[in-house]
Structure formats: C-alpha cells, structure tokens
Enzyme design. Structure first.
Site, mmCIF file in Angstrom:
data_model
loop_
_atom_site.group_PDB
_atom_site.id
_atom_site.type_symbol
_atom_site.label_atom_id
_atom_site.label_comp_id
_atom_site.label_asym_id
_atom_site.label_seq_id
_atom_site.Cartn_x
_atom_site.Cartn_y
_atom_site.Cartn_z
ATOM 1 N NE ARG A 262 -3.851 -2.224 2.344
ATOM 2 C CZ ARG A 262 -4.627 -2.513 3.255
ATOM 3 N NH1 ARG A 262 -4.715 -1.596 4.380
ATOM 4 N NH2 ARG A 262 -5.366 -3.706 3.231
ATOM 5 N NE ARG A 277 -0.802 4.777 9.121
ATOM 6 C CZ ARG A 277 -2.354 4.784 9.185
ATOM 7 N NH1 ARG A 277 -2.612 4.121 8.079
ATOM 8 N NH2 ARG A 277 -2.913 4.733 10.125
ATOM 9 C CD GLU A 349 -8.113 -1.258 11.115
ATOM 10 O OE1 GLU A 349 -8.002 -1.981 9.987
ATOM 11 O OE2 GLU A 349 -8.197 0.018 10.666
ATOM 12 C CB SER A 352 -11.250 -4.170 8.611
ATOM 13 O OG SER A 352 -11.285 -2.583 9.183
ATOM 14 N NE ARG A 390 -1.628 -1.770 11.522
ATOM 15 C CZ ARG A 390 -2.308 -0.663 11.385
ATOM 16 N NH1 ARG A 390 -3.573 -0.824 12.065
ATOM 17 N NH2 ARG A 390 -1.898 0.275 10.644
#
Length: 429
Positions: A262, A277, A349, A352, A390
C-alpha cells in the site's frame, strides 16, 4: 457497483443512504443520464425497424420496375444505417459515462449501521481480556531491549526508504510463526480453504473489488501495467469473477497468507515510528462468497474467526462496528477489531471484517444459480485474520518484561521449536 434498476425504483432511498455517508444526492444526475441512454437505445431500435422494413420493400420496388421508389428506399436504408450507427455510438458513450459514475459511488450502508462522521462515532459492541498491569512503564515494540536487535530500520531505509522494515533473528521467526499459526487455525478449526495467490494482478481484479478507479493512488502499479495487491481480498474475491456458481457450492470460505503493498497515500505524519504502518507487510486474509441472505450471519462468523486468533494469543481487544462515515468504499457493514498495545496505551486496529453484499459481485459479474431459479449475484465478504505485523507488535508489547525480554504466547511455542521467550539480548530461548 450499484444496480441501476434499484436507483430507478428507489431514488429517494438511494439518496438518503448516500446522505448517511455524508455524500450529496446523485439520483437525479444518474437517472437523467440513464434516461438519455435508454432514449438513444429506443431510437436506434425504431430506426432499425424502419431500415428492416425499407430493405424488404427495396426488392419489391425493383421487381415492379419502380426505379424512383427503388432509389428512394435504397437511400432511406443507407440513411437509417448511418442513423443507427450514430445512435448506438451515442448510447454507448452514455452507457460508459453512467458506468463510470456508478463505479465511483460507495456501497450503501445497511440501516443498522450507526450514523457518524469518523472513527470517534464508531460503536463498541464487545471487549475481551483485561489489559495487563505492568510494574514498570511499558514501551513501544521498537524500544524493547530484546527486540531492538531484530528490527533494523536503518538498513530498510537504505534499501527502500521510509515505511519499510528489515527483521532479523528471533523477531523474524516469531513473525513467521504468527502467520503459520493463523493459517493453521483458520484451516483446521474454522474450515477455511487455504489458497496461495499472485501478488501481481491485472486491472480487472482491482476494479472488481473497488480498488479502481477511485483509489489508484493507494496502490502500486508496475511499468507493464500489473498492480501489486493491497490485500489478498483482491485475488481471492476475483476467483469467482465472471462465473455462475451452483447454489450447492456456497458458501465458499477461503484464506491466504500474502505480502501486501500500500502506498499509504494521505498518511503523511501518521505512525511514522515502528512498523505499524508500512508500504509492504504480510496479512492473512479471509474471503467468503455466499448467498445474499446468508451474508450477515457469515459476517458474524468471520469476525469470530478473527477474534479467535487474538483469544488464543491472549491479547486483549475490543470489537467495534464502524459508523457510516468511517466505512470502507465497498462495505455495507464493517466490524473493526482493535488490539490493546500497552506501549501506546490504547487499542489499535488489527482487523477489519466487512460484508459487501452484492456490490463487488455486480462489478465482477459473479453469480450463482438458485435451484430452479435464474442466476443472481452472490454476496462477498472479506476480513483480516489477522495483519501479521500488527499482531507481532501486540505480542511483543503485551509480553515485554522489565529486563527487556519478551514472554511469547503458549500457542506459538510449537512453531518456535519449544522456545518460549526472546531474551534481553535478542535471542530466542
């Protein structure tokens, strides 16, 4: 993508749902374009009928020697042929314009999704576990003494720049163990089918899952046109693109452990330290293809699969339902799972899980045939089960000890050759 028939029949409901996402009403614009497109198609069909009729009469006029009528009809046939071509071109242009608009409009939230503007309006639905009380001040993962030898930010920056990571030694092995543990759990306990997919895809799969055309800047494209996948949702979901499945094949539940890429466009200044990130990371993805009526039940099931990983790792978490303003582009309803990271003293987070209804299936033309019925679009769901990096952060921070060592979750010990901790020196012991 949206069903134009739904918009024709429910323009006010469509605009109301867009309003819940904070968007302006669009039904008038869409329906005006749709009416123009349909008018061109109807006019082309009328002209085609006139051409067909004139073509039949040409031969009769020639047979009876009526040269004037023959020439008139022949000219009319040519005129109608040109008119039809022009109308079809105009209709195709309006159709492409309509498709482009529909492709850029996000999915409509379900009525049960809470309304809100951003993450502050998300609603907690449950928590699990109690954050550990430390007899010392916990630090972030990259500050733990035993972890520092295994996280090389300088080499990563030399190789690739910012937002990349080089892992070494014990930390690398724990990272690898986490991915294997997640996949094994999903396959052996949750009944998901393990898949291995490419990380380079053509335009069509990215369009199918909604990553294109609107979010091209969020992904990387190679010079020969391939896209690096942002998640295995892209590949797994597109397994059924263009297919008509038998009802008996559903539900299809899959998982894949892949590298993901990403660009993190728009994230300047966010989470710049550590490995929270990154431009390149690993994730264990879950995708379900099912009948539309089963989608909400499958959504709860998928969320439970992701939560089970955290429970086995004994990591405290909370589950929230995202509000309308915080949902992803393709989602009808999303559960976010946020794991406790003591170094930051808050939940972050880690997964999801979204149900997309028939939104992606319509973009992919993915359907199933009910017994005795006509083909219908399937429903698609996707979720992280989990983001490996994560999860590594959470494991390291929750297991940190005052001497700089890290106690590792018991479920990982078999994947680590019976080793149970990272020593203050950075060794697996």
């Amino acid at each position: 993508m949206h069903d134009i028939r739904f918009i024709r029949e429910n323009p006010e409901a469509f605009d109301r749902a867009l309003g819940r996402r904070g968007l302006a009403a669009l039904s008038s614009q869409i329906l005006a374009l749709d009416e123009e497109r349909r008018g061109k198609i109807q006019a082309a069909e009328t002209a085609q009928a006139e051409q067909n009729r004139a073509s039949k009469e040409v031969g009769a006029a020639k047979a009876r020697g009526d040269d004037a009528e023959f020439e008139r009809l022949r000219a009319l046939v040519a005129e109608k042929k040109a008119e039809i071509a022009a109308l079809n071109t105009q209709a195709a242009a309006r159709d492409a314009e309509l498709r482009d608009i529909l492709m850029t409009i996000p999915n409509l939230p379900l009525d049960e999704v809470p309304e809100g503007r951003d993450e502050n309006d998300n609603v907690e639905i449950r928590t699990w576990g109690t954050p550990r009380e430390f007899p010392f001040q916990p630090v972030e993962h990259f500050e733990i003494k035993g972890v520092k030898p295994g996280m090389d930010f300088e080499t990563a920056a030399k190789l690739s720049g910012s937002r990349f990571m080089v892992l070494k030694g014990a930390v690398t092995r724990v990272h690898r163990a986490l991915g294997q543990f997640m996949v094994d759990t999903h396959v052996e306990e949750h009944g998901l089918t393990e898949c291995w997919t490419p990380v380079l895809v053509k335009d069509e799969p990215m369009f199918g899952t909604g990553n294109l055309p609107k979010f091209s800047e969020d992904s990387y494209q190679t010079t020969n046109g391939w896209w690096l996948i942002p998640t295995a949702e892209v590949t797994l979901t597109n397994f059924v693109a263009g297919e008509i499945l038998d009802q008996a094949q559903l539900p299809i539940r899959m998982t894949a452990h892949t590298h993901c890429f990403r660009s993190e466009a728009g994230s300047a200044g966010k989470d710049t330290t550590g490995m929270l990130r990154q431009h390149q990371f690993e994730k264990v993805e879950m995708v379900t293809i099912c009948e539309p009526e089963q989608a909400l039940a499958e959504h709860d099931r998928m969320t439970a699969c992701a939560e089970a990983i955290l429970q086995k790792l004994n990591l405290p978490y909370r589950t929230v339902v995202l509000c309308t303003g915080d949902m992803g582009f393709g989602s009808q309803k999303t559960h976010d799972i946020e794991v406790w990271v003591p170094g930051q003293g808050k939940y972050r987070e880690i997964s999801s899980c979204s149900t997309c209804g028939q939104f992606q299936a319509r973009r992919m033309n993915a359907r199933f045939r009910p017994e005795g019925g006509k083909p219908e679009f399937v429903a698609t769901l996707n979720g992280s089960g989990l983001a490996v990096g994560r999860t590594l952060i959470a494991v390291l921070e929750n297991g940190q000890q005052e001497d700089g060592s890290v106690d590792l979750p018991a479920v990982l010990h078999p994947y680590l050759g019976g080793k149970t901790r990272i020593s203050p020196e950075g060794d697996l012991v």
